[in-house]
Design a protein around this motif. Sequence first.
Motif: not given
Lengths: 247, 368
Positions: B2-3, B17, B9-10, B203, B207, B5-7, B13-14, B201, B198
Amino acid sequence: MNEPVIIANKLTKRFGDFTATNEISFEVKKGEIFGFLGANGAGKTTAIRMFCGLLLPSSGSATVAGFDVFKQTELIKQNIGYMSQKFSLYEDLTVKENIRFYAGIYGMSRRLIKEKTGPLLKQLNLLSEANMLVKSLPLGWKQKLAFSVAVFHEPKVVFLDEPTGGVDPITRREFWNLIFQAAERGITVFVTTHYMDEAEYCNRVSIMVDGKIEALDTPRKLKQSFNALSMDEVFLQLARGAKRAGD
Amino acid sequence: MKQFIIFVQKEFYHIFRDRKSLLIIIFMPIVQIILFGFALTNEIKDSDIAILDNAKDGASGEIIRRLDASRYFNAARYLHTQGEIETAFKTGKIRLVVVFQPGFRAALLHNNHAQLQLIADATDPNTATTITNYAASIVRDYQSDLNLLVQTPYLITPQIRMLYNPQLKGAYNFVPGVMAMILILISAMMTSVAIVREKEINTMEVLLVSPLKPFLFILSKAIPYMFLSLVNVTTILIVSVSLLEVPIKGSLLLLMAEALLFITTSVSLGLLISNVTNSQQTALMISLMGLLLPTLLLGGFMFPIESMPRPLQVVSNLVPSKWFFIIVKNVMIKGLGFKMVWKETLILFGMALFFLAVSITKFKTRLA
């Protein structure tokens, strides 16, 4: 309420010849708001990083949420939240996406994330901004969001490293309301700050000078013993003796 | 999972965008192919050639001696049948085969006209042209030396065949080259920049405090860029086949698999770079100087490795692009199968494994 969540015993970190934190010892109880004060360069950030597993201590011992900072950092990481002094959300992600990402990293289920996101946005007054990019929000809102994200997975302890830097007094007050709410839910709050009015909000306060803890008590008792009217005076009396220049 | 997939996906997005970077990533291969359409000239030294001497007489012997004595050629192999020519090209480093007709000297002396065949490996057309020109001029020299002695001129007509690339298209050479270049650039540079960002900025700190496993972090950073790189391979292949009329002679599946292997190698290099630097600027510079430059200079598609000084030839073996370039040329242009590129594949595989292992073990889960 009385079980200690953080125990530090002569915790020390040296970088070469330089001793950043020098044999600090204290206990923080569950649900307590523990203020960790000190001038710039006093060793606050180093201490916080050791508790979070970002730095390996040089000597001494410590446990966070019952886990050893030397050997069980992975277990510690699952039980804490962290907000650094520098802003740490993704600016090119929306409010909702940031919440979902960090919650997902902590292994929260999609359903639970959805369930909790609505009330949180409502509480932060961000309902209409939910799908806006974080970079378009004012700093104070970002900070409140960052804190809410740090406690979203209901950690046992949350470490806040100068969370309110550069934020106006009204937003700071709102920020502290969020901290009180988290503490009421049983989350232990470990917070470093420069603002002495914020120190008054803490249950107990420790003051670090040159890597050592020089005073540790409730704000009221500290003021009594230092014969001071405010925490500001207490702090100045202690910090005046500091040898290290601020960074 | 799950982690993960969500990563991932993020990360997407980067990527989506940041429109400007995305456009660059998608259109760079097309622009590069057009830019590199203008090939460069180069000189060849000590090329290995093979001889099929059906005459075995004084004239053929003398020409062979002269070819071998010149600084351009080295008579590396002697063939016995017509059938061996193809195998000589496929297995050895042979760049040119010289074929003498039976009774070469007799034809020359009695008919005043003899034929000589020069067969070149024209997957690299510049090299092939240069080599055949050198060989032809050596033969002409011999001819004019002979003519000093007699009245009626003897004529030898060299007959030239460009193997694999009869029209001498530069594209046959630079398509594999651009592919190597784009992939190393996109995969390594983008991956390293994505990780270093990362750190910039802050993050990264959050993490590192989170229970996210470093391995998962690295994997989720690598996957999106591997995907983008595969898109790039597809673009390059489509442009090559449709616009430049470069055919894919070998197996497309094998080609894609080799590309994926090379992408993995590049991504691991990107991870390695992100380990040693904290700013996006530095990551960019290291990728450009440390990866793109060696690819251009030592990859073999701009400057022939054969004519480099020995130490540089040795160094070129460390450049992953060199091996990928050989593989793509063999599979795509020559239509060879896995049997002919397994050695290069193995080398790339070893490199990928090594870089990946180093970057995962070196990944810092602590700040100091």
